[in-house]
Design a protein around this motif. Sequence first.
Motif, mmCIF file in Angstrom:
data_model
loop_
_atom_site.group_PDB
_atom_site.id
_atom_site.type_symbol
_atom_site.label_atom_id
_atom_site.label_comp_id
_atom_site.label_asym_id
_atom_site.label_seq_id
_atom_site.Cartn_x
_atom_site.Cartn_y
_atom_site.Cartn_z
ATOM 1 N N UNK A 109 -12.135 -31.114 -22.408
ATOM 2 C CA UNK A 109 -12.492 -32.528 -22.460
ATOM 3 C C UNK A 109 -13.765 -32.727 -21.659
ATOM 4 N N UNK A 110 -14.758 -33.320 -22.282
ATOM 5 C CA UNK A 110 -16.014 -33.625 -21.600
ATOM 6 C C UNK A 110 -15.894 -34.958 -20.883
ATOM 7 N N UNK A 111 -15.262 -35.928 -21.547
ATOM 8 C CA UNK A 111 -15.042 -37.190 -20.863
ATOM 9 C C UNK A 111 -14.816 -38.362 -21.787
ATOM 10 N N UNK A 112 -14.536 -39.478 -21.137
ATOM 11 C CA UNK A 112 -14.358 -40.762 -21.819
ATOM 12 C C UNK A 112 -15.508 -41.649 -21.368
ATOM 13 N N UNK A 113 -16.159 -42.266 -22.337
ATOM 14 C CA UNK A 113 -17.362 -43.042 -22.050
ATOM 15 C C UNK A 113 -17.210 -44.460 -22.575
#
Length: 110
Positions: A88-92
């Motif tokens: 997971x890279x992230x939530x933006x």
Amino acid sequence: MIFVFEIRLRPGCSAEQYADAWVRASRIIQQAPGARGTRLHRMIGDPHVLLAIAYWESKDKRDAMEADQPENVRRIIAEQAACVDVRVIGEFADPEWRVDPPGTDDTSHR
């Protein structure tokens, strides 16, 4: 809200195989309240790395789908587990405003 993750294919696994599973799972997930679309991209120069982007109305809507994920989606993900490593890279957050170059109309994820 945008949810971004990277998929690294293990030896012997293909992007096409993963993409087939991606489409099957996405068709189901996109029926969840707040789902706004998804995209899968292949890395230039390394066909064993994919980037997945999922668009959601809000983090709460995505979290609700994840908490009550349909059994058939869990099954599809489990089928692919031996072939991929997911990070997971992230939530933006959605931007307050957005500027696109003239002539573009890429609103399919909104």
